[in-house]
Write a protein that holds these residues in place. Structure first.
Motif, short mmCIF file in Angstrom:
data_model
loop_
_atom_site.label_atom_id
_atom_site.label_comp_id
_atom_site.label_asym_id
_atom_site.label_seq_id
_atom_site.Cartn_x
_atom_site.Cartn_y
_atom_site.Cartn_z
N GLU A 91 74.31 20.99 -9.39
CA GLU A 91 73.67 21.63 -10.53
C GLU A 91 74.16 23.06 -10.71
OE1 GLU A 91 71.71 21.62 -6.85
OE2 GLU A 91 71.25 20.03 -8.27
N LEU A 92 74.24 23.46 -11.95
CA LEU A 92 74.49 24.83 -12.40
C LEU A 92 73.64 25.01 -13.65
CD1 LEU A 92 78.42 24.88 -12.16
CD2 LEU A 92 76.86 26.21 -10.70
N ALA A 93 73.67 26.19 -14.22
CA ALA A 93 72.97 26.38 -15.48
C ALA A 93 73.57 25.43 -16.53
CB ALA A 93 73.11 27.82 -15.94
N GLY A 94 72.75 24.55 -17.06
CA GLY A 94 73.21 23.60 -18.07
C GLY A 94 73.92 22.39 -17.52
N VAL A 95 73.92 22.23 -16.19
CA VAL A 95 74.65 21.12 -15.55
C VAL A 95 73.74 20.44 -14.53
CG1 VAL A 95 76.58 20.51 -14.04
CG2 VAL A 95 76.89 22.23 -15.83
N GLU A 96 73.64 19.11 -14.60
CA GLU A 96 72.90 18.32 -13.62
C GLU A 96 73.68 17.04 -13.31
OE1 GLU A 96 70.21 18.98 -11.94
OE2 GLU A 96 69.40 20.74 -12.99
N HIS A 97 74.00 16.84 -12.02
CA HIS A 97 74.76 15.66 -11.62
C HIS A 97 74.09 14.96 -10.44
CE1 HIS A 97 77.79 17.36 -14.13
NE2 HIS A 97 78.43 18.06 -13.21
N ASP A 98 74.32 13.66 -10.35
CA ASP A 98 73.96 12.89 -9.16
C ASP A 98 74.94 11.71 -9.11
OD1 ASP A 98 72.73 11.40 -7.06
OD2 ASP A 98 70.78 12.21 -7.62
N ALA A 99 75.57 11.54 -7.93
CA ALA A 99 76.54 10.46 -7.78
C ALA A 99 76.44 9.91 -6.37
CB ALA A 99 77.96 10.97 -8.04
N GLY A 100 76.56 8.58 -6.25
CA GLY A 100 76.44 8.03 -4.91
C GLY A 100 76.63 6.53 -4.86
N ILE A 101 76.21 5.98 -3.72
CA ILE A 101 76.33 4.56 -3.45
C ILE A 101 74.94 4.02 -3.11
CG2 ILE A 101 77.47 2.77 -2.09
CD1 ILE A 101 79.54 4.98 -1.29
N LEU A 102 74.52 3.03 -3.88
CA LEU A 102 73.26 2.35 -3.63
C LEU A 102 73.58 1.03 -2.92
CD1 LEU A 102 70.17 2.68 -4.36
CD2 LEU A 102 70.64 1.19 -6.32
N PHE A 103 73.16 0.91 -1.67
CA PHE A 103 73.45 -0.29 -0.89
C PHE A 103 72.35 -1.32 -1.16
CE2 PHE A 103 75.66 3.12 1.32
CZ PHE A 103 76.93 2.57 1.44
N THR A 104 72.73 -2.41 -1.81
CA THR A 104 71.76 -3.42 -2.25
C THR A 104 72.05 -4.76 -1.56
OG1 THR A 104 72.92 -4.50 -4.08
CG2 THR A 104 72.02 -2.30 -4.50
N PRO A 105 71.10 -5.68 -1.59
CA PRO A 105 71.32 -7.01 -1.00
C PRO A 105 72.51 -7.75 -1.59
CG PRO A 105 68.99 -6.66 -1.43
CD PRO A 105 69.71 -5.52 -2.07
N ARG A 106 72.91 -7.37 -2.80
CA ARG A 106 74.02 -8.06 -3.46
C ARG A 106 75.34 -7.31 -3.34
NH1 ARG A 106 72.45 -9.04 -9.34
NH2 ARG A 106 74.53 -9.93 -9.31
N GLY A 107 75.32 -6.18 -2.65
CA GLY A 107 76.53 -5.39 -2.50
C GLY A 107 76.33 -3.98 -3.01
N PRO A 108 77.30 -3.09 -2.77
CA PRO A 108 77.15 -1.69 -3.16
C PRO A 108 77.22 -1.48 -4.67
CG PRO A 108 79.34 -2.07 -2.26
CD PRO A 108 78.57 -3.33 -2.05
N VAL A 109 76.35 -0.62 -5.16
CA VAL A 109 76.38 -0.15 -6.54
C VAL A 109 76.81 1.31 -6.49
CG1 VAL A 109 75.01 0.38 -8.59
CG2 VAL A 109 74.59 -1.73 -7.32
N ILE A 110 77.95 1.61 -7.07
CA ILE A 110 78.47 2.98 -7.06
C ILE A 110 78.23 3.60 -8.43
CG2 ILE A 110 80.45 4.46 -6.63
CD1 ILE A 110 81.70 2.18 -5.04
N TYR A 111 77.59 4.75 -8.45
CA TYR A 111 77.24 5.37 -9.73
C TYR A 111 77.64 6.84 -9.77
CZ TYR A 111 73.45 7.88 -7.43
OH TYR A 111 72.76 8.71 -6.61
N ALA A 112 77.90 7.31 -10.97
CA ALA A 112 78.15 8.74 -11.22
C ALA A 112 77.46 9.09 -12.52
CB ALA A 112 79.64 9.03 -11.29
#
Length: 262
Positions: free
Chosen positions: A211-232
């Motif tokens: 995060e910065l002024a005017g900026v918000e990010h979240d990115a990662g890997i969600l480990f699920t029963p069906r396999g990894p979900v990668i998001y940005a």
């Protein structure tokens, strides 16, 4: 609810925002994209790339996780983190600096790591992952560089490509991939993706925020029963940061609810 319905709802979370958004999600059911190649100010998401390059050098034997790294005064900066506020006599290992850079977004640790592994090497590693729309151009809290038009930039798809290195062996050894995931699982900032999820299973979400002024990010890997979900989920140019946090929280809840039970 079907995947296409969830996909539409997640994209709708970002369509009403002002500024620039760059979203990319890879799931067992397909991809979800929204301006995925649009580079935006990276904030602390760029620290994922710095960790990757440090671990590449560990894999080559150029560095070791237990080696002591001296913090130079020039790299002691304010903002996120704790090292700036602690005594200069303290001793830090490479493993400590990477952990602090990722889980508490420590800017002093980040700047020292940039010097240790090299800006050119970090950018080379990003290109090696296929992240051609991203670039590290300055250290953390370097306001003069920002005034001169130098900023760190990343896109949603590029962020996904970097995180993909932690689940598909390409740039890192298996041991370094596992080590990096373990670090991301310890993330301390929970005000975005997880903020509307009452409880999340242990070791299910490995992520980095920024995060910065005017900026918000979240990115990662969600480990699920069906396999990894990668998001940005990258949002920039916000009139108020809370709008970006809310969009990411809503999208995160939708993604989590759809995949938590498999």
């Amino acid at each position: 609810m079907q995947f296409e319905q969830v996909k539409e709802k997640i994209i709708a979370c970002f369509q009403g925002l002002e500024g620039n958004q760059s979203v990319y999600v890879s799931t067992p059911d397909g991809e979800l994209t929204h301006h995925e190649d649009q580079p935006v100010s990276s904030a602390s998401i760029i620290k994922i790339a710095i960790m990757l390059e440090a671990l590449r050098q560990v894999d080559r034997g150029a560095l070791t996780l237990d080696q002591v790294v001296e913090i130079e005064d020039v790299n002691r900066v304010e903002g996120a983190g704790v090292i700036y506020h602690l005594g200069k006599e303290l001793e830090w290992r490479l493993t400590d600096l990477i952990h602090l850079m990722i889980i508490s977004s420590d800017n002093t640790a980040t700047n020292q790591l940039i010097d240790l592994v090299g800006i050119a090497n970090i950018n080379h590693t990003m290109k090696g992952a296929g992240a051609f729309h991203s670039k590290l151009m300055r250290k953390m809290m370097d306001r003069e560089a920002v005034k001169a038009g130098k900023d760190n930039m990343m896109s949603g798809k590029d962020t996904y490509l970097l995180l993909k290195q932690l689940v598909e062996k390409h740039l890192l050894s298996k041991s370094s991939m596992k080590w990096a995931i373990d670090v991301l699982l310890q993330q301390q900032f929970k005000d975005k993706f997880t903020s509307k999820i009452s409880t999340i299973k242990k070791n299910m979400l490995a992520h980095k925020t920024g995060e910065l002024a005017g900026v918000e990010h979240d990115a990662g890997i969600l480990f699920t029963p069906r396999g990894p979900v990668i998001y940005a989920f990258l949002t920039a140019g916000l009139l108020e940061n809370r709008y970006g946090r809310d969009a990411i929280a809503n999208a995160g809840r939708l993604l989590y609810d759809f995949y938590k039970e498999g």
